[in-house]
Design an enzyme around this catalytic site. Structure first.
Site, short mmCIF file in Angstrom:
data_model
loop_
_atom_site.label_atom_id
_atom_site.label_comp_id
_atom_site.label_asym_id
_atom_site.label_seq_id
_atom_site.Cartn_x
_atom_site.Cartn_y
_atom_site.Cartn_z
N GLY A 35 47.09 -11.97 15.14
CA GLY A 35 46.20 -11.14 14.46
C GLY A 35 45.55 -9.97 15.23
N HIS A 36 45.28 -10.55 16.50
CA HIS A 36 44.57 -9.73 17.52
C HIS A 36 45.32 -9.23 18.73
CE1 HIS A 36 40.93 -8.94 19.90
NE2 HIS A 36 40.19 -8.85 18.98
N PHE A 37 45.99 -8.50 18.70
CA PHE A 37 46.47 -7.41 17.40
C PHE A 37 47.75 -7.38 17.39
CE2 PHE A 37 42.18 -5.69 18.95
CZ PHE A 37 41.54 -5.72 17.79
#
Lengths: 157, 96
Positions: A35-37
Site C-alpha cells: 500500500g505504501h506505495f
C-alpha cells in the site's frame, strides 16, 4: 524489522553512557509496501519515527533497570530527510537528553548504510509502572533477543 | 510577583494555548488554565531545563491522590512558583 509485529529493532550494537546504537534491517517484502506505495515501495515515515521511539524506549529501559515501561508521548521537530527502500540496513541512534519525574526526553536519529542522515526527532516518553507482568516479561525477553544489556550505567549523555 | 512566577507563566504560555495574561498567581494550573497532562509534561520539561532541577511531579501527584497534600499546594501558580524556588534553593545548597 518485522513491520507487521512492530518489531523495529533487530540488534543493539552499543548501549551505555546515556546513548544507544541499534541496527534495523528493512524487510525486502511486507504487506506494508503493497500500500505504501504500489510500484514504489517506501518505508513509511511514521514507522521510522516508531523505530526511533523503540530505540529510545530500550535505552530508557536499560538506564532504569527495566523498572518502568516507556510509552511514546511526544514527537518534536521530526524531519524525514530521505526515502528508505526495502532491504536497507539502518542505524538507529538515541541519546538521553533529560530524565524527568515520570518521563524522559531523547534525541533520536536514523542513519543509512552510507552514513547519510535519514531522519531525526526529539522524543518524549512517559515512563509508567508496567501495567501487566506479561508486558514486563515480554520486554525483558525481547531485550535479551536483541542484545540489550540488562542495565546500562550512565544518565544523560 | 516573583521572577520565578513570571518565568513559569511564560513557559506555560509558550507550551500551551493559554494566553499569558490569563495566568495569575491564583490560577490553578489544571482547574483554571485547563492544562492537560501532555502539555503539563512539556511544561515540566521546560521548567526542569530552565531551572536545572527535576520537578518531582510523580511524588506530588501521589501525595495529592493519597490525600496527604491539597492539590493547591503544588498546582496553584503562586505555590508552584514557591515549590520551584525551594527546589532551586535545595539544588544550590547541594552545590549542584
Amino acid at each position: 524489522m518485522r513491520l507487521e509485529y512492530f518489531q523495529m529493532i533487530d540488534r543493539v550494537r552499543a548501549c551505555g553512557g546515556g546513548a544507544i546504537t541499534a541496527e534495523a534491517r528493512v524487510p525486502e517484502a511486507s504487506p506494508v509496501f503493497e500500500g505504501h506505495f504500489p510500484g514504489h515501495p517506501l518505508m513509511p515515515g511514521v514507522l521510522l519515527v516508531e523505530a526511533m521511539a523503540q530505540a529510545s524506549g530500550y535505552l530508557i529501559l536499560a538506564a532504569q533497570g527495566f523498572a518502568r515501561m516507556p510509552f511514546l508521548a511526544g514527537v518534536r521537530e521530526a524531519k524525514l530527510r530521505r526515502f528508505v527502500a526495502p532491504g536497507m540496513v539502518l542505524t538507529v541512534e538515541a541519546r538521553l537528553v533529560h530524565e524527568g519525574s515520570g518521563y524522559a526526553v531523547t534525541a533520536a536519529s536514523i542513519v543509512g548504510p552510507d552514513g547519510g542522515r535519514i531522519c531525526d526527532a526529539e522524543l518524549t516518553l512517559r515512563t509508567l509502572p508496567f501495567p501487566a507482568p506479561e508486558l514486563a516479561a515480554a520486554m525483558r525477553a525481547r531485550a535479551q533477543e536483541i542484545g540489550l544489556p540488562a542495565t546500562a550505567a550512565g544518565g544523560v549523555a | 510577583m516573583s521572577a520565578v512566577f513570571d518565568r513559569i507563566a511564560d513557559i506555560i504560555a509558550e507550551n500551551s494555548d493559554v494566553p499569558r495574561e490569563k495566568i495569575t498567581p491564583d490560577s490553578h494550573v489544571i482547574d483554571d488554565l485547563g492544562i492537560d497532562s501532555l502539555d503539563f509534561l512539556d511544561i515540566v520539561f521546560a521548567i526542569d531545563k530552565a531551572f536545572g532541577i527535576k520537578v518531582p511531579v510523580e511524588q506530588w501527584t501521589q501525595e495529592v491522590n493519597a490525600g496527604n497534600a491539597p492539590a493547591e499546594q503544588y498546582f496553584v501558580m503562586k505555590n508552584l512558583a514557591q515549590r520551584i524556588e525551594e527546589l532551586v534553593a535545595a539544588r544550590q545548597a547541594q552545590g549542584g
